[in-house]
Design a protein around this motif. Structure first.
Motif, PDB file in Angstrom:
ATOM      1  N   ALA A  68       1.028  -1.495   0.108  1.00  0.00           N
ATOM      2  CA  ALA A  68       0.358   0.310  -0.209  1.00  0.00           C
ATOM      3  C   ALA A  68       1.041   1.130  -0.492  1.00  0.00           C
ATOM      4  CB  ALA A  68      -0.873  -0.051   1.293  1.00  0.00           C
ATOM      5  N   ILE A  69       0.276   2.221  -0.694  1.00  0.00           N
ATOM      6  CA  ILE A  69       1.222   3.455  -0.759  1.00  0.00           C
ATOM      7  C   ILE A  69       0.206   4.986   0.031  1.00  0.00           C
ATOM      8  CG2 ILE A  69       2.710   2.987  -1.885  1.00  0.00           C
ATOM      9  CD1 ILE A  69       1.516   3.898  -4.465  1.00  0.00           C
ATOM     10  N   GLN A  70       0.265   5.873   0.305  1.00  0.00           N
ATOM     11  CA  GLN A  70      -0.173   6.675   0.338  1.00  0.00           C
ATOM     12  C   GLN A  70      -0.174   8.065  -0.389  1.00  0.00           C
ATOM     13  OE1 GLN A  70      -1.751   6.218   4.271  1.00  0.00           O
ATOM     14  NE2 GLN A  70       0.471   5.866   5.510  1.00  0.00           N
ATOM     15  N   PHE A  71      -0.991   9.182   0.018  1.00  0.00           N
ATOM     16  CA  PHE A  71      -0.818  10.848   0.385  1.00  0.00           C
ATOM     17  C   PHE A  71       0.279  10.937   1.473  1.00  0.00           C
ATOM     18  CE2 PHE A  71      -2.463  10.243  -3.355  1.00  0.00           C
ATOM     19  CZ  PHE A  71      -2.165  10.801  -4.423  1.00  0.00           C
ATOM     20  N   GLN A  72       1.199  11.739   1.681  1.00  0.00           N
ATOM     21  CA  GLN A  72       1.525  12.637   3.163  1.00  0.00           C
ATOM     22  C   GLN A  72       0.219  12.665   3.508  1.00  0.00           C
ATOM     23  OE1 GLN A  72       3.864  15.121   1.120  1.00  0.00           O
ATOM     24  NE2 GLN A  72       5.712  13.675   1.774  1.00  0.00           N
ATOM     25  N   PRO A  73       0.226  12.884   5.044  1.00  0.00           N
ATOM     26  CA  PRO A  73      -0.595  13.697   5.806  1.00  0.00           C
ATOM     27  C   PRO A  73      -0.948  15.344   5.557  1.00  0.00           C
ATOM     28  CG  PRO A  73       0.661  12.635   7.389  1.00  0.00           C
ATOM     29  CD  PRO A  73       1.640  12.229   6.054  1.00  0.00           C
ATOM     30  N   GLY A  74      -2.428  15.649   5.808  1.00  0.00           N
ATOM     31  CA  GLY A  74      -2.898  16.752   5.270  1.00  0.00           C
ATOM     32  C   GLY A  74      -3.263  16.463   3.838  1.00  0.00           C
ATOM     33  N   ASN A  75      -2.991  15.791   2.975  1.00  0.00           N
ATOM     34  CA  ASN A  75      -3.449  15.986   1.716  1.00  0.00           C
ATOM     35  C   ASN A  75      -4.905  14.917   2.179  1.00  0.00           C
ATOM     36  OD1 ASN A  75      -4.763  14.804  -1.133  1.00  0.00           O
ATOM     37  ND2 ASN A  75      -2.543  15.217  -1.168  1.00  0.00           N
ATOM     38  N   PRO A  76      -6.062  16.394   1.032  1.00  0.00           N
ATOM     39  CA  PRO A  76      -7.167  16.339   1.267  1.00  0.00           C
ATOM     40  C   PRO A  76      -7.968  14.535   0.185  1.00  0.00           C
ATOM     41  CG  PRO A  76      -6.595  18.622   0.484  1.00  0.00           C
ATOM     42  CD  PRO A  76      -5.154  17.310   0.088  1.00  0.00           C
ATOM     43  N   LEU A  77      -7.161  13.918  -0.292  1.00  0.00           N
ATOM     44  CA  LEU A  77      -7.557  12.989  -1.351  1.00  0.00           C
ATOM     45  C   LEU A  77      -7.555  12.073   0.421  1.00  0.00           C
ATOM     46  CD1 LEU A  77      -8.436  11.777  -2.994  1.00  0.00           C
ATOM     47  CD2 LEU A  77      -6.536  11.262  -4.475  1.00  0.00           C
ATOM     48  N   ARG A  78      -6.326  11.836   0.710  1.00  0.00           N
ATOM     49  CA  ARG A  78      -5.934  10.569   1.711  1.00  0.00           C
ATOM     50  C   ARG A  78      -6.659  11.325   2.966  1.00  0.00           C
ATOM     51  NH1 ARG A  78      -0.001   9.882   5.456  1.00  0.00           N
ATOM     52  NH2 ARG A  78      -1.127   9.267   7.597  1.00  0.00           N
ATOM     53  N   VAL A  79      -7.320  12.395   3.344  1.00  0.00           N
ATOM     54  CA  VAL A  79      -8.177  12.705   4.211  1.00  0.00           C
ATOM     55  C   VAL A  79      -9.332  11.771   3.754  1.00  0.00           C
ATOM     56  CG1 VAL A  79      -9.861  13.692   5.540  1.00  0.00           C
ATOM     57  CG2 VAL A  79      -7.081  14.445   5.371  1.00  0.00           C
ATOM     58  N   ASP A  80      -9.950  12.141   2.694  1.00  0.00           N
ATOM     59  CA  ASP A  80     -11.074  11.236   1.818  1.00  0.00           C
ATOM     60  C   ASP A  80     -11.080   9.502   2.582  1.00  0.00           C
ATOM     61  OD1 ASP A  80     -12.360  13.826   1.515  1.00  0.00           O
ATOM     62  OD2 ASP A  80     -12.369  13.708  -0.314  1.00  0.00           O
ATOM     63  N   PHE A  81      -9.867   9.776   1.059  1.00  0.00           N
ATOM     64  CA  PHE A  81      -9.765   7.691   1.217  1.00  0.00           C
ATOM     65  C   PHE A  81      -9.947   7.428   3.097  1.00  0.00           C
ATOM     66  CE2 PHE A  81      -7.025   4.243   2.245  1.00  0.00           C
ATOM     67  CZ  PHE A  81      -6.930   3.047   1.121  1.00  0.00           C
ATOM     68  N   ASN A  82      -9.120   7.652   3.956  1.00  0.00           N
ATOM     69  CA  ASN A  82      -9.642   7.530   5.028  1.00  0.00           C
ATOM     70  C   ASN A  82     -10.777   7.307   5.932  1.00  0.00           C
ATOM     71  OD1 ASN A  82      -6.759   6.707   5.694  1.00  0.00           O
ATOM     72  ND2 ASN A  82      -6.291   8.746   6.566  1.00  0.00           N
ATOM     73  N   THR A  83     -11.539   8.981   5.523  1.00  0.00           N
ATOM     74  CA  THR A  83     -13.270   8.479   6.281  1.00  0.00           C
ATOM     75  C   THR A  83     -13.989   7.612   5.346  1.00  0.00           C
ATOM     76  OG1 THR A  83     -12.509  10.998   6.758  1.00  0.00           O
ATOM     77  CG2 THR A  83     -14.098  10.190   6.024  1.00  0.00           C
ATOM     78  N   LYS A  84     -13.781   7.892   3.743  1.00  0.00           N
ATOM     79  CA  LYS A  84     -14.619   6.540   2.853  1.00  0.00           C
ATOM     80  C   LYS A  84     -14.858   5.275   3.029  1.00  0.00           C
ATOM     81  CE  LYS A  84     -15.304  10.317  -0.427  1.00  0.00           C
ATOM     82  NZ  LYS A  84     -15.485  11.465  -1.231  1.00  0.00           N
ATOM     83  N   VAL A  85     -12.905   4.886   3.093  1.00  0.00           N
ATOM     84  CA  VAL A  85     -12.443   3.649   2.992  1.00  0.00           C
ATOM     85  C   VAL A  85     -12.157   2.783   4.263  1.00  0.00           C
ATOM     86  CG1 VAL A  85     -10.713   1.706   1.828  1.00  0.00           C
ATOM     87  CG2 VAL A  85     -12.558   4.117   0.229  1.00  0.00           C
ATOM     88  N   VAL A  86     -11.245   3.956   4.999  1.00  0.00           N
ATOM     89  CA  VAL A  86     -10.705   2.739   6.735  1.00  0.00           C
ATOM     90  C   VAL A  86     -11.981   3.151   7.568  1.00  0.00           C
ATOM     91  CG1 VAL A  86      -8.840   3.366   8.064  1.00  0.00           C
ATOM     92  CG2 VAL A  86      -8.306   3.271   6.017  1.00  0.00           C
ATOM     93  N   GLY A  87     -12.580   4.165   6.944  1.00  0.00           N
ATOM     94  CA  GLY A  87     -13.388   4.273   8.322  1.00  0.00           C
ATOM     95  C   GLY A  87     -13.076   5.191   9.569  1.00  0.00           C
TER      96      GLY A  87
END
Length: 153
Positions: A68-87
């Motif tokens: 798995a790879i992810q964007f750095q903290p604070g990136n809006p796409l990462r925030v959306d992913f964590n909220t929508k997929v990771v929960g």
């Protein structure tokens, strides 16, 4: 000269604080983006559940097969992913990984800073999994993972 009573001053102060808060919130809040999960795999029809993708990103059993790879903290796409997929919220995800690293049980996904870096990593590393904004042009060797439930809402 008019004398201002304490009650009026408190009400004016409250109104100013509320207005400043609303101005800051509406100017800095990024709109939610549609997200696609992308993988570098030979399996063209790979289907993973939302839970399986979550497990890949949270160090579960599938994280040993997929990178798995992810964007750095604070990136809006990462925030959306964590909220929508990771929960989980960004702070909860970071707290989880701090605990995992401290105990030596697992390590977080590789963090990259741009969409181009994510695309390059995905193309270079077999079984690399990442998330990108929907609608982005993808190289032919990358596959969009179909999730049974739509995560773009």
């Amino acid at each position: 000269m008019e004398i201002i009573n304490a009650s009026s001053l408190i009400n004016v102060t409250r109104a100013v604080v509320v207005i400043l808060f609303l101005c800051c919130f509406y100017t800095t809040a990024a709109p939610a983006q549609s997200i696609v999960i992308v993988i570098n795999t030979a399996e063209e029809n790979l289907v993973l559940s939302k839970q399986q993708v979550r497990n890949i990103y949270m160090g579960g059993a599938l994280s040993r097969k997929f990178k798995a790879i992810q964007f750095q903290p604070g990136n809006p796409l990462r925030v959306d992913f964590n909220t929508k997929v990771v929960g989980l919220t960004e702070s909860r995800v970071q707290a989880y990984w701090a605990q995992m690293k401290f105990t030596g049980r697992s390590y977080p996904p590789v963090e990259l800073s741009s969409i181009n870096e994510v695309l390059e990593y995905l193309q270079r590393v077999d079984n690399a999994v990442g998330y990108l904004p929907a609608g982005i042009d993808l190289p032919s060797n990358l596959t969009v993972i179909e999730l049974p439930s739509n995560i773009s809402k």
